[in-house]
Every structure is written in C-alpha cells, then in structure tokens.
Motif scaffolding. Sequence first.
Motif, mmCIF file in Angstrom:
data_model
loop_
_atom_site.group_PDB
_atom_site.id
_atom_site.type_symbol
_atom_site.label_atom_id
_atom_site.label_comp_id
_atom_site.label_asym_id
_atom_site.label_seq_id
_atom_site.Cartn_x
_atom_site.Cartn_y
_atom_site.Cartn_z
ATOM 1 N N SER A 17 27.472 39.586 31.871
ATOM 2 C CA SER A 17 28.059 39.559 30.534
ATOM 3 C C SER A 17 29.012 40.739 30.346
ATOM 4 C CB SER A 17 26.941 39.622 29.487
ATOM 5 O OG SER A 17 27.483 39.850 28.201
ATOM 6 N N ASN A 18 30.055 40.504 29.541
ATOM 7 C CA ASN A 18 30.960 41.594 29.213
ATOM 8 C C ASN A 18 30.286 42.647 28.340
ATOM 9 O OD1 ASN A 18 33.331 40.771 30.559
ATOM 10 N ND2 ASN A 18 33.799 39.303 28.934
ATOM 11 N N LEU A 19 29.189 42.237 27.670
ATOM 12 C CA LEU A 19 28.445 43.169 26.812
ATOM 13 C C LEU A 19 27.443 43.943 27.653
ATOM 14 C CD1 LEU A 19 27.832 40.834 23.727
ATOM 15 C CD2 LEU A 19 29.575 42.598 23.996
ATOM 16 N N ASN A 23 30.913 48.530 30.463
ATOM 17 C CA ASN A 23 32.074 48.181 29.639
ATOM 18 C C ASN A 23 32.071 48.942 28.319
ATOM 19 O OD1 ASN A 23 33.015 46.418 31.556
ATOM 20 N ND2 ASN A 23 32.274 44.575 30.546
ATOM 21 N N ALA A 24 30.864 49.201 27.785
ATOM 22 C CA ALA A 24 30.769 49.963 26.538
ATOM 23 C C ALA A 24 31.333 51.373 26.726
ATOM 24 C CB ALA A 24 29.313 50.039 26.067
ATOM 25 N N LEU A 25 31.041 51.990 27.868
ATOM 26 C CA LEU A 25 31.579 53.322 28.146
ATOM 27 C C LEU A 25 33.095 53.287 28.303
ATOM 28 C CD1 LEU A 25 28.889 54.701 30.621
ATOM 29 C CD2 LEU A 25 29.331 55.472 28.284
ATOM 30 N N THR A 26 33.606 52.202 28.890
ATOM 31 C CA THR A 26 35.055 52.052 29.018
ATOM 32 C C THR A 26 35.707 51.971 27.651
ATOM 33 O OG1 THR A 26 34.845 50.910 31.147
ATOM 34 C CG2 THR A 26 36.903 50.601 29.946
ATOM 35 N N VAL A 27 35.089 51.201 26.741
ATOM 36 C CA VAL A 27 35.620 51.077 25.380
ATOM 37 C C VAL A 27 35.564 52.425 24.661
ATOM 38 C CG1 VAL A 27 35.250 50.017 23.123
ATOM 39 C CG2 VAL A 27 35.079 48.622 25.187
ATOM 40 N N LEU A 71 27.688 52.780 37.333
ATOM 41 C CA LEU A 71 26.748 51.821 36.740
ATOM 42 C C LEU A 71 27.150 50.385 37.064
ATOM 43 C CD1 LEU A 71 26.149 53.353 33.181
ATOM 44 C CD2 LEU A 71 24.491 53.203 35.053
ATOM 45 N N ALA A 72 28.452 50.107 36.984
ATOM 46 C CA ALA A 72 28.926 48.744 37.242
ATOM 47 C C ALA A 72 28.612 48.314 38.666
ATOM 48 C CB ALA A 72 30.421 48.653 36.971
ATOM 49 N N ARG A 73 28.815 49.230 39.622
ATOM 50 C CA ARG A 73 28.544 48.884 41.026
ATOM 51 C C ARG A 73 27.055 48.822 41.331
ATOM 52 N NH1 ARG A 73 33.212 52.090 41.366
ATOM 53 N NH2 ARG A 73 31.975 53.998 41.494
ATOM 54 N N LYS A 74 26.301 49.775 40.811
ATOM 55 C CA LYS A 74 24.876 49.852 41.133
ATOM 56 C C LYS A 74 24.088 48.696 40.545
ATOM 57 C CE LYS A 74 20.871 52.932 40.834
ATOM 58 N NZ LYS A 74 20.378 54.263 40.366
ATOM 59 N N HIS A 75 24.432 48.302 39.309
ATOM 60 C CA HIS A 75 23.675 47.268 38.614
ATOM 61 C C HIS A 75 24.412 45.938 38.534
ATOM 62 C CE1 HIS A 75 20.631 50.213 37.492
ATOM 63 N NE2 HIS A 75 21.596 51.013 37.076
ATOM 64 N N ASN A 76 25.420 45.775 39.374
ATOM 65 C CA ASN A 76 26.163 44.517 39.428
ATOM 66 C C ASN A 76 26.687 44.089 38.056
ATOM 67 O OD1 ASN A 76 25.663 44.074 42.272
ATOM 68 N ND2 ASN A 76 23.554 43.635 41.685
ATOM 69 N N VAL A 78 30.016 44.429 37.271
ATOM 70 C CA VAL A 78 31.464 44.323 37.393
ATOM 71 C C VAL A 78 31.935 43.031 36.730
ATOM 72 C CG1 VAL A 78 33.408 44.167 38.978
ATOM 73 C CG2 VAL A 78 31.463 45.644 39.535
ATOM 74 N N THR A 79 32.841 43.142 35.774
ATOM 75 C CA THR A 79 33.365 41.979 35.052
ATOM 76 C C THR A 79 34.890 42.005 35.074
ATOM 77 O OG1 THR A 79 33.445 43.151 32.927
ATOM 78 C CG2 THR A 79 31.385 42.018 33.470
ATOM 79 N N ASN A 80 35.477 40.872 34.763
ATOM 80 C CA ASN A 80 36.940 40.811 34.692
ATOM 81 C C ASN A 80 37.457 41.719 33.582
ATOM 82 O OD1 ASN A 80 37.267 38.987 36.808
ATOM 83 N ND2 ASN A 80 36.999 37.215 35.471
ATOM 84 N N PHE A 81 36.697 41.802 32.484
ATOM 85 C CA PHE A 81 37.097 42.698 31.399
ATOM 86 C C PHE A 81 37.121 44.135 31.894
ATOM 87 C CE2 PHE A 81 35.806 45.762 28.159
ATOM 88 C CZ PHE A 81 36.802 45.578 27.205
ATOM 89 N N GLY A 82 36.082 44.522 32.628
ATOM 90 C CA GLY A 82 36.009 45.881 33.145
ATOM 91 C C GLY A 82 37.134 46.181 34.120
#
Length: 207
Positions: A17-19, A23-27, A71-76, A78-82
Amino acid sequence: MEPAHASHQQDPQHVPSNLNIANALTVVRILGVPLFGWLLLTQDGQDVSTRVWAWVAFALLMVTDRIDGDLARKHNLVTNFGKLADPIADKALTGMAFVGLSIIGVLWWWVTIVLLVREWGITLMRFVVKKYGVMPASQGGKIKTTLQALAIGGYVLPFELWDNTASDVLRWVTHVLMAAALVITVVTAVQYVRDAIVLRRDAKSAA
C-alpha cells in the motif's frame, strides 16, 4: 542477504500500500522543505539562531531520506509513489538549500545553477530512458550526494557570522567540500549521459 530477512521477502504478486511509513517520511520531507527555506531566509540569513535551526531542520530532513529508503527495502514497502516522490523530495530539499544559500549570499549563483541543471537534468533523463531499462545510482553519485549534503550543512551554519578562527577554518573546509561536490557532480553527469546512450542503444539493438 541474511537468511533472517527471508521472512520479509515480498510476494511478487503483492503490491504494498502507498499508505506506509516509508512514504509517510517522504511526504514529511517534502512538507518540511518550506519550513527549512523560511528558517534559512529569515532576516536575509543574518540571524544566527534561525540559521542554526535551519541546519537542524536540514539535518533531520536528510535523516528521513536515509530512513525511508532503508525501511522501504527492508520491509518490502517499495511503491510506485515512493519511486516518484522520493527523488522529488530530495531535489526539492537540496534545490531549496542551493537557491536559499545563494539568496543570502554564501554560495555563488553560478554554482547553484550548475548543480540544479545537473540534478534536475539527470532526474528527467532517468524518467525518459526508463522504458529502456533502469539506471542504478553509481558509486560516484552516492559520493556526490554525501559531499553535497555536508557542504550544504556547512553553508547553512552561520560560520561567516561567527568571528573566530575555528569558524573561519570550518568555512574554508565547507568551500573545499563544495568544490569536490561540484567536480564529482559534473563528472557523474557525463557518466550518466553516456550510460543512458548505451542503455538506449542496447535496448534498441535487442529489440
């Protein structure tokens, strides 16, 4: 990869999910850019306290860049939004820093222009050649990013407003870091353009 991380492997059919926290840290990083800019430009950069707070804001925002990627890599996660938002957040933060530092007169405008043209130009080029393949970040690119961050941090701190020998030395160290970052920025830009040409040519040949 360590066997212990196997449980974090993502099902190829599962789209995260994008949520998510990454992604929250990116925002948060994107939303923090105006605050950083305001702190840096307050009183034309002549107020010591707000310059120090600007440095704190920049440092924290840069830390989120490292954390969200890990976090994105470790916990899978990775999203298109990210994939889209993360480089935009990075370029927005460093772009605000370069422009702001030039506005307050501690970084030459020609340096800012060269750096911004390179950063946004290569980012645009990556999107253009994405249909031919992925261009991974080079080691030189990672070194460039580190040097730029260190140099920006040095310029954001009000060394020119502190009248002592230590601040003068640290200001010159900052100049050296930026000079090195500028050289590597230009060199890696040439390398990325060359790699993009090769990637496009190979992809068309294979087709």
